[in-house]
Design a protein around this motif. Structure first.
Motif, PDB file in Angstrom:
ATOM      1  N   CYS A  29       0.854  -1.189   0.000  1.00  0.00           N
ATOM      2  CA  CYS A  29       0.000   0.000   0.000  1.00  0.00           C
ATOM      3  C   CYS A  29       0.887   1.235   0.000  1.00  0.00           C
ATOM      4  CB  CYS A  29      -0.940   0.015   1.199  1.00  0.00           C
ATOM      5  SG  CYS A  29      -0.111   0.149   2.796  1.00  0.00           S
ATOM      6  N   ALA A  30       0.276   2.368  -0.292  1.00  0.00           N
ATOM      7  CA  ALA A  30       1.037   3.619  -0.361  1.00  0.00           C
ATOM      8  C   ALA A  30       1.648   3.979   0.987  1.00  0.00           C
ATOM      9  CB  ALA A  30       0.140   4.747  -0.869  1.00  0.00           C
ATOM     10  N   SER A  31       0.908   3.814   2.067  1.00  0.00           N
ATOM     11  CA  SER A  31       1.442   4.221   3.380  1.00  0.00           C
ATOM     12  C   SER A  31       2.681   3.403   3.755  1.00  0.00           C
ATOM     13  CB  SER A  31       0.369   4.144   4.468  1.00  0.00           C
ATOM     14  OG  SER A  31      -0.121   2.831   4.601  1.00  0.00           O
ATOM     15  N   ALA A  32       2.687   2.114   3.451  1.00  0.00           N
ATOM     16  CA  ALA A  32       3.872   1.292   3.718  1.00  0.00           C
ATOM     17  C   ALA A  32       5.039   1.721   2.833  1.00  0.00           C
ATOM     18  CB  ALA A  32       3.561  -0.190   3.505  1.00  0.00           C
ATOM     19  N   ALA A  33       4.755   2.089   1.602  1.00  0.00           N
ATOM     20  CA  ALA A  33       5.800   2.580   0.701  1.00  0.00           C
ATOM     21  C   ALA A  33       6.354   3.910   1.204  1.00  0.00           C
ATOM     22  CB  ALA A  33       5.251   2.720  -0.716  1.00  0.00           C
ATOM     23  N   PHE A  34       5.474   4.831   1.626  1.00  0.00           N
ATOM     24  CA  PHE A  34       5.929   6.113   2.170  1.00  0.00           C
ATOM     25  C   PHE A  34       6.878   5.883   3.344  1.00  0.00           C
ATOM     26  CE2 PHE A  34       1.568   8.051   0.931  1.00  0.00           C
ATOM     27  CZ  PHE A  34       1.998   8.281  -0.363  1.00  0.00           C
ATOM     28  N   GLU A  35       6.491   4.969   4.233  1.00  0.00           N
ATOM     29  CA  GLU A  35       7.306   4.673   5.415  1.00  0.00           C
ATOM     30  C   GLU A  35       8.670   4.118   5.012  1.00  0.00           C
ATOM     31  OE1 GLU A  35       7.128   1.652   9.194  1.00  0.00           O
ATOM     32  OE2 GLU A  35       5.237   2.519   8.501  1.00  0.00           O
ATOM     33  N   ASP A  49       2.189  -0.132  -8.716  1.00  0.00           N
ATOM     34  CA  ASP A  49       0.831  -0.123  -9.259  1.00  0.00           C
ATOM     35  C   ASP A  49       0.295   1.289  -9.007  1.00  0.00           C
ATOM     36  OD1 ASP A  49      -1.703  -0.870 -10.179  1.00  0.00           O
ATOM     37  OD2 ASP A  49      -2.245  -1.914  -8.334  1.00  0.00           O
ATOM     38  N   ILE A  50      -0.716   1.680  -9.715  1.00  0.00           N
ATOM     39  CA  ILE A  50      -1.284   3.005  -9.496  1.00  0.00           C
ATOM     40  C   ILE A  50      -2.483   2.937  -8.561  1.00  0.00           C
ATOM     41  CG2 ILE A  50      -2.413   4.978 -10.605  1.00  0.00           C
ATOM     42  CD1 ILE A  50      -0.486   4.452 -12.987  1.00  0.00           C
ATOM     43  N   ASP A  51      -3.365   1.992  -8.762  1.00  0.00           N
ATOM     44  CA  ASP A  51      -4.555   1.857  -7.915  1.00  0.00           C
ATOM     45  C   ASP A  51      -4.201   0.992  -6.711  1.00  0.00           C
ATOM     46  OD1 ASP A  51      -6.163   3.329  -9.737  1.00  0.00           O
ATOM     47  OD2 ASP A  51      -6.262   1.554 -11.007  1.00  0.00           O
ATOM     48  N   LEU A  52      -3.936   1.655  -5.574  1.00  0.00           N
ATOM     49  CA  LEU A  52      -3.476   0.951  -4.374  1.00  0.00           C
ATOM     50  C   LEU A  52      -4.492   0.962  -3.242  1.00  0.00           C
ATOM     51  CD1 LEU A  52       0.176   2.349  -4.320  1.00  0.00           C
ATOM     52  CD2 LEU A  52      -0.557   0.041  -4.999  1.00  0.00           C
ATOM     53  N   GLY A  55      -5.460   5.618   0.956  1.00  0.00           N
ATOM     54  CA  GLY A  55      -4.187   6.060   1.508  1.00  0.00           C
ATOM     55  C   GLY A  55      -3.173   6.546   0.490  1.00  0.00           C
ATOM     56  N   GLY A  56      -3.570   6.765  -0.718  1.00  0.00           N
ATOM     57  CA  GLY A  56      -2.655   7.253  -1.748  1.00  0.00           C
ATOM     58  C   GLY A  56      -2.553   6.273  -2.889  1.00  0.00           C
ATOM     59  N   ASP A  57      -2.097   6.784  -4.027  1.00  0.00           N
ATOM     60  CA  ASP A  57      -1.955   5.916  -5.190  1.00  0.00           C
ATOM     61  C   ASP A  57      -0.493   5.871  -5.625  1.00  0.00           C
ATOM     62  OD1 ASP A  57      -1.468   8.290  -6.653  1.00  0.00           O
ATOM     63  OD2 ASP A  57      -3.458   8.318  -7.545  1.00  0.00           O
TER      64      ASP A  57
END
Length: 118
Positions: A29-35, A49-52, A55-57
């Motif tokens: 997910c986006a939040s895990a990627a941000f972290e 992927d774009i559609d996640l 919490g963000g794309d």
């Protein structure tokens, strides 16, 4: 880093990438990627992927990653967002339409990394 909310797709693609010599951090997910990006561990490339889901794309993930790593090669994968890539994708990124074979991702990454090194 590989960001894909579909568990099976994530697992299969990461297995193929690892088999081709890539060290992969998988996030779902986006939040895990941000972290993960905020930890400032070395990233050589981003596949997202774009559609996640909520919490963000993937566009948000790529913009966040490029703030930390301005020349980071980015490969987007999506079955629905091709038209948005030109207007929302980060500069010099690659777009692959889903479903795509993981070997297409390997080839796109190799091209993107080679271009960045040139």
């Amino acid at each position: 880093m590989f960001v894909e909310d579909n568990f099976i797709c994530n697992m299969d693609s990461c297995d193929v990438l690892r088999a081709h010599g890539f060290s992969v951090t998988a996030t779902y997910c986006a939040s895990a990627a941000f972290e993960a990006i905020s930890k400032h561990e070395h990233l050589s490339a981003l596949v997202t992927d774009i559609d996640l889901g909520s919490g963000g794309d993937g566009f948000d993930v790529a913009r966040h990653a490029r703030k930390a790593y301005p020349h980071l090669p980015v490969v987007y994968i999506s079955g629905t967002a091709a038209a948005r890539h030109l207007s929302e994708g980060v500069k010099d990124s690659t777009f692959l339409t889903k479903p795509c074979d993981p070997l297409q991702i390997v080839a796109a990454l190799n091209r993107a990394i080679r271009l960045e090194a040139a």
